[in-house]
Design a protein around this motif. Structure first.
Motif, mmCIF file in Angstrom:
data_model
loop_
_atom_site.group_PDB
_atom_site.id
_atom_site.type_symbol
_atom_site.label_atom_id
_atom_site.label_comp_id
_atom_site.label_asym_id
_atom_site.label_seq_id
_atom_site.Cartn_x
_atom_site.Cartn_y
_atom_site.Cartn_z
ATOM 1 N N PHE A 20 51.437 -11.897 57.182
ATOM 2 C CA PHE A 20 49.314 -12.413 56.740
ATOM 3 C C PHE A 20 48.045 -11.559 56.432
ATOM 4 C CE2 PHE A 20 51.636 -16.139 60.087
ATOM 5 C CZ PHE A 20 51.795 -17.058 59.082
ATOM 6 N N GLY A 21 47.688 -10.656 56.513
ATOM 7 C CA GLY A 21 46.657 -10.180 56.316
ATOM 8 C C GLY A 21 46.588 -9.622 54.609
ATOM 9 N N ILE A 22 48.210 -9.665 54.440
ATOM 10 C CA ILE A 22 47.837 -9.077 53.112
ATOM 11 C C ILE A 22 48.402 -10.303 52.224
ATOM 12 C CG2 ILE A 22 50.567 -9.101 53.297
ATOM 13 C CD1 ILE A 22 47.881 -6.745 51.395
ATOM 14 N N ALA A 23 48.590 -11.208 52.556
ATOM 15 C CA ALA A 23 48.761 -12.425 52.212
ATOM 16 C C ALA A 23 47.621 -12.938 51.046
ATOM 17 C CB ALA A 23 49.084 -13.945 52.684
ATOM 18 N N ARG A 24 46.193 -13.006 51.803
ATOM 19 C CA ARG A 24 45.045 -14.226 51.616
ATOM 20 C C ARG A 24 44.984 -12.722 50.505
ATOM 21 N NH1 ARG A 24 43.085 -12.819 57.818
ATOM 22 N NH2 ARG A 24 42.307 -10.151 57.905
ATOM 23 N N TYR A 25 44.333 -11.742 51.233
ATOM 24 C CA TYR A 25 44.112 -11.363 49.355
ATOM 25 C C TYR A 25 45.381 -10.713 48.358
ATOM 26 C CZ TYR A 25 41.694 -9.434 52.977
ATOM 27 O OH TYR A 25 39.891 -9.025 54.475
ATOM 28 N N ILE A 26 46.192 -11.286 48.334
ATOM 29 C CA ILE A 26 47.153 -11.084 47.205
ATOM 30 C C ILE A 26 46.928 -12.321 46.907
ATOM 31 C CG2 ILE A 26 49.430 -11.442 46.653
ATOM 32 C CD1 ILE A 26 50.737 -10.114 48.596
ATOM 33 N N MET A 27 46.367 -13.889 47.333
ATOM 34 C CA MET A 27 46.382 -15.319 46.464
ATOM 35 C C MET A 27 45.235 -14.827 45.937
ATOM 36 S SD MET A 27 48.606 -17.005 47.221
ATOM 37 C CE MET A 27 50.116 -16.890 48.076
ATOM 38 N N LEU A 28 44.101 -14.024 46.668
ATOM 39 C CA LEU A 28 42.686 -14.036 45.991
ATOM 40 C C LEU A 28 43.098 -13.446 44.320
ATOM 41 C CD1 LEU A 28 39.446 -13.291 46.386
ATOM 42 C CD2 LEU A 28 40.093 -11.329 46.467
ATOM 43 N N PHE A 29 43.921 -12.981 43.880
ATOM 44 C CA PHE A 29 43.882 -12.876 42.493
ATOM 45 C C PHE A 29 45.573 -13.727 41.923
ATOM 46 C CE2 PHE A 29 43.647 -8.693 44.174
ATOM 47 C CZ PHE A 29 42.420 -7.956 43.940
ATOM 48 N N ALA A 30 46.090 -14.328 42.543
ATOM 49 C CA ALA A 30 46.747 -15.776 42.111
ATOM 50 C C ALA A 30 46.177 -16.632 42.029
ATOM 51 C CB ALA A 30 47.841 -15.861 43.314
ATOM 52 N N VAL A 31 45.827 -17.257 43.129
ATOM 53 C CA VAL A 31 44.702 -18.918 42.833
ATOM 54 C C VAL A 31 43.933 -19.299 41.526
ATOM 55 C CG1 VAL A 31 43.438 -20.355 43.623
ATOM 56 C CG2 VAL A 31 45.163 -19.227 44.946
ATOM 57 N N PRO A 32 43.040 -18.153 41.099
ATOM 58 C CA PRO A 32 42.814 -18.152 40.095
ATOM 59 C C PRO A 32 43.366 -18.047 38.702
ATOM 60 C CG PRO A 32 41.054 -16.694 40.971
ATOM 61 C CD PRO A 32 42.486 -17.022 42.352
ATOM 62 N N LEU A 33 44.561 -16.942 38.660
ATOM 63 C CA LEU A 33 45.202 -17.492 37.881
ATOM 64 C C LEU A 33 46.274 -19.055 37.711
ATOM 65 C CD1 LEU A 33 47.113 -13.884 38.125
ATOM 66 C CD2 LEU A 33 45.533 -14.522 36.308
ATOM 67 N N LEU A 34 46.314 -19.620 38.213
ATOM 68 C CA LEU A 34 46.955 -20.688 38.847
ATOM 69 C C LEU A 34 45.825 -21.858 38.339
ATOM 70 C CD1 LEU A 34 49.396 -19.863 41.640
ATOM 71 C CD2 LEU A 34 49.975 -20.583 39.035
ATOM 72 N N THR A 35 44.727 -22.270 38.518
ATOM 73 C CA THR A 35 44.286 -22.824 38.685
ATOM 74 C C THR A 35 42.676 -22.677 37.000
ATOM 75 O OG1 THR A 35 41.645 -21.536 39.557
ATOM 76 C CG2 THR A 35 42.937 -23.307 41.190
ATOM 77 N N MET A 36 42.590 -21.369 36.522
ATOM 78 C CA MET A 36 41.729 -21.781 35.628
ATOM 79 C C MET A 36 42.659 -22.881 33.870
ATOM 80 S SD MET A 36 43.966 -18.106 33.909
ATOM 81 C CE MET A 36 45.106 -18.222 32.513
ATOM 82 N N ARG A 37 43.717 -22.748 33.864
ATOM 83 C CA ARG A 37 43.830 -24.065 33.312
ATOM 84 C C ARG A 37 44.051 -25.539 33.517
ATOM 85 N NH1 ARG A 37 48.327 -25.966 35.384
ATOM 86 N NH2 ARG A 37 49.233 -26.861 33.442
ATOM 87 N N LEU A 38 43.624 -25.493 34.805
ATOM 88 C CA LEU A 38 43.572 -26.939 35.154
ATOM 89 C C LEU A 38 42.968 -28.046 34.385
ATOM 90 C CD1 LEU A 38 44.270 -27.139 38.422
ATOM 91 C CD2 LEU A 38 46.218 -27.198 37.442
ATOM 92 N N ILE A 39 41.656 -27.450 34.192
ATOM 93 C CA ILE A 39 41.276 -28.545 33.460
ATOM 94 C C ILE A 39 40.663 -27.802 32.101
ATOM 95 C CG2 ILE A 39 38.848 -29.819 33.261
ATOM 96 C CD1 ILE A 39 39.231 -29.879 36.267
ATOM 97 N N SER A 40 40.390 -26.598 32.162
ATOM 98 C CA SER A 40 39.839 -25.702 30.464
ATOM 99 C C SER A 40 41.475 -25.805 30.154
ATOM 100 C CB SER A 40 39.673 -24.309 31.811
ATOM 101 O OG SER A 40 40.619 -23.576 31.665
ATOM 102 N N GLU A 41 42.020 -26.094 30.510
ATOM 103 C CA GLU A 41 43.223 -26.087 29.173
ATOM 104 C C GLU A 41 43.081 -27.053 28.590
ATOM 105 O OE1 GLU A 41 47.695 -25.463 29.545
ATOM 106 O OE2 GLU A 41 46.546 -23.463 29.539
ATOM 107 N N GLU A 42 43.032 -28.140 29.408
ATOM 108 C CA GLU A 42 42.763 -29.705 28.204
ATOM 109 C C GLU A 42 41.577 -30.001 27.361
ATOM 110 O OE1 GLU A 42 44.993 -32.612 29.545
ATOM 111 O OE2 GLU A 42 45.814 -32.326 31.848
#
Length: 248
Positions: free
Chosen positions: A66-88
């Motif tokens: 869990f300790g490493i998961a929260r820091y990995i997600m710090l990099f992963a989530v922005p990559l997933l959210t970046m396209r949600l509206i800006s790509e539209e």
């Protein structure tokens, strides 16, 4: 309608190589840290002679994953959210969403829910991986549930902030960079103000409110904080899109 939009976003994530790539990489990394945690547990515990020095396997391995998961997600989530509206906006399909017989609230919540379902797959994966420890040892299910729930709220906060920045620009990369910088600051605010833990900057740190979950506890004040954080940035996103729609 929210469910339909969430389903569409979820399908688009799995239809793109990026979605599968991120999911596979995260699972591989988390699985590797799980095995590392188990191996290290046996190494450390074999040298702990006194019972007082022994630590439960759930906490020892759970803290690692869990300790490493929260820091990995710090990099992963922005990559997933970046396209949600800006790509539209970049593909000039945003006006079609504005003219559709659905509200902006449904659009934003639908995209948010779709992403949360995708991220929940990883949380379930972590939980199922850790409960395999029960095969050869008694584990603390309450600790695992509290950490999983806390991580789910933390990723919900990451996603809400990322969607907001995605609504500000038509360049997904810029949205990802802004999201990462903001999340990085919000996570490490507590460390920056370690000398004054009562400072309000330290209080708004995301990691400060995750700490109780990481100890296997659920604090009402932390639940309220995450709820307000998520609802605030989703509301800001809706207002941003509404202002853009009014401008035509």
């Amino acid at each position: 309608m929210i469910i339909n939009i969430a389903r569409k976003e979820l399908k688009s994530l799995f239809a793109s190589p990026m979605g599968w790539t991120i999911l596979a990489l995260l699972m591989a990394l988390l699985g590797n840290f799980y095995l590392t945690g188990v191996n290290k547990y046996f190494e450390v515990m074999s040298g702990a002679v006194r019972p007082a020095e022994r630590v439960g396997v759930t906490i020892f391995v759970g803290q690692t994953v869990f300790g490493i998961a929260r820091y990995i997600m710090l990099f992963a989530v922005p990559l997933l959210t970046m396209r949600l509206i800006s790509e539209e906006r970049r593909n000039q399909t945003l006006p079609f969403l504005f003219s559709a017989p659905i509200s902006l609230t449904e659009i934003v919540l639908g995209k948010f829910v779709g992403l949360i379902i995708f991220l929940s797959i990883l949380i379930v994966y972590i939980f199922m991986m850790l409960i395999t420890l029960n095969i050869w040892s008694d584990i603390d299910f309450g600790y695992l549930l509290a950490n999983s729930f806390g991580l789910w709220l933390l990723l919900g906060s990451f996603s809400a902030l990322g969607i907001y920045f995605s609504s500000l620009t038509k360049q997904p990369i810029i949205a990802a960079i802004l999201s990462f910088i903001s999340l990085f600051a919000l996570i490490f605010l507590e460390s920056m103000f370690a000398s004054d833990p009562n400072h309000w900057f330290a209080y708004i740190s995301l990691m400060k409110h995750f700490q109780s979950f990481s100890r296997g506890l659920i604090d009402t004040s932390d639940l309220i904080y995450f709820f307000l954080f998520i609802s605030t940035f989703l509301t800001l996103t809706i207002r941003r899109l509404d202002a853009e729609r009014l401008r035509g």
